[in-house]
Design an enzyme around this catalytic site. Structure first.
Site, PDB file in Angstrom:
ATOM      1  N   HIS A  34      35.871  65.947   3.157  1.00 61.49           N
ATOM      2  CA  HIS A  34      36.150  66.335   1.775  1.00 61.49           C
ATOM      3  C   HIS A  34      35.437  65.460   0.747  1.00 61.49           C
ATOM      4  O   HIS A  34      35.354  65.829  -0.419  1.00 61.49           O
ATOM      5  CB  HIS A  34      37.654  66.396   1.540  1.00 61.49           C
ATOM      6  CG  HIS A  34      38.252  67.619   2.150  1.00 61.49           C
ATOM      7  ND1 HIS A  34      38.578  67.697   3.491  1.00 61.49           N
ATOM      8  CD2 HIS A  34      38.545  68.825   1.617  1.00 61.49           C
ATOM      9  CE1 HIS A  34      39.041  68.891   3.743  1.00 61.49           C
ATOM     10  NE2 HIS A  34      39.024  69.613   2.626  1.00 61.49           N
ATOM     11  N   TRP A  91      33.647  76.227   7.773  1.00 62.93           N
ATOM     12  CA  TRP A  91      34.387  75.093   7.190  1.00 62.93           C
ATOM     13  C   TRP A  91      35.853  75.142   7.622  1.00 62.93           C
ATOM     14  O   TRP A  91      36.426  74.148   8.032  1.00 62.93           O
ATOM     15  CB  TRP A  91      34.253  75.130   5.668  1.00 62.93           C
ATOM     16  CG  TRP A  91      35.049  74.070   4.974  1.00 62.93           C
ATOM     17  CD1 TRP A  91      36.306  74.201   4.444  1.00 62.93           C
ATOM     18  CD2 TRP A  91      34.665  72.718   4.734  1.00 62.93           C
ATOM     19  NE1 TRP A  91      36.719  73.019   3.897  1.00 62.93           N
ATOM     20  CE2 TRP A  91      35.729  72.090   4.067  1.00 62.93           C
ATOM     21  CE3 TRP A  91      33.519  71.980   5.034  1.00 62.93           C
ATOM     22  CZ2 TRP A  91      35.692  70.761   3.676  1.00 62.93           C
ATOM     23  CZ3 TRP A  91      33.475  70.654   4.637  1.00 62.93           C
ATOM     24  CH2 TRP A  91      34.548  70.052   3.971  1.00 62.93           C
ATOM     25  N   TRP A  92      36.459  76.331   7.503  1.00 64.93           N
ATOM     26  CA  TRP A  92      37.857  76.490   7.892  1.00 64.93           C
ATOM     27  C   TRP A  92      38.066  76.149   9.363  1.00 64.93           C
ATOM     28  O   TRP A  92      39.043  75.492   9.713  1.00 64.93           O
ATOM     29  CB  TRP A  92      38.327  77.913   7.639  1.00 64.93           C
ATOM     30  CG  TRP A  92      38.555  78.256   6.196  1.00 64.93           C
ATOM     31  CD1 TRP A  92      38.659  77.397   5.132  1.00 64.93           C
ATOM     32  CD2 TRP A  92      38.720  79.564   5.668  1.00 64.93           C
ATOM     33  NE1 TRP A  92      38.873  78.106   3.977  1.00 64.93           N
ATOM     34  CE2 TRP A  92      38.919  79.432   4.270  1.00 64.93           C
ATOM     35  CE3 TRP A  92      38.713  80.836   6.230  1.00 64.93           C
ATOM     36  CZ2 TRP A  92      39.122  80.533   3.435  1.00 64.93           C
ATOM     37  CZ3 TRP A  92      38.910  81.924   5.409  1.00 64.93           C
ATOM     38  CH2 TRP A  92      39.105  81.771   4.028  1.00 64.93           C
TER      39      TRP A  92
END
Length: 127
Positions: A34, A91-92
């Site tokens: 992140h 990404w998930w």
């Protein structure tokens, strides 16, 4: 959703808050991911009318708290568009593996319902 604003006023948006648990062995990896979110993911978030998105972490409970404001007028449609983005799905898949859903029956972010992140009720907000 009925519109409570006129064409002369800006839609104020709808606020969302969600929670999920972070796997203890993934804290550093999750924070690193992140700190360098993929540009395609950030662009899709903006394109889907999501503003003021933040994720906070409580290390004692291992909880992640997400909040964002949705400023569009077709939330379901925008979320479907987000789900269709291959980079977002990648990404998930990466981040889901670092999390433990609190929603019974949730499989992953891509599956949709039930949601991977647990929605929580906002009980106070002051602008």
């Amino acid at each position: 959703m009925s519109r409570l604003w006129s064409s002369e006023t800006q839609y104020p948006g709808r606020r969302f808050t969600q929670i999920i648990k972070l796997r203890p062995e993934c804290v550093d990896k999750y924070k690193a991911a992140h700190a360098a979110v993929w540009p395609e993911v950030l662009e899709q978030i903006r394109d889907c009318n999501i503003h003021d998105y933040s994720i906070s972490h409580d290390p004692e409970s291992r909880m992640l708290f997400a909040s964002f404001k949705y400023v569009g007028d077709d939330y379901a449609g925008d979320m479907k568009r987000m789900q269709q983005n291959p980079k977002v799905r990648e990404w998930w898949k990466m981040t889901d593996g670092m999390q433990e859903s609190l929603v019974p029956g949730a499989q992953d972010s891509e599956s949709g319902e039930p949601s991977w992140w647990k929605p929580v009720e906002e009980v106070f907000y002051a602008a």
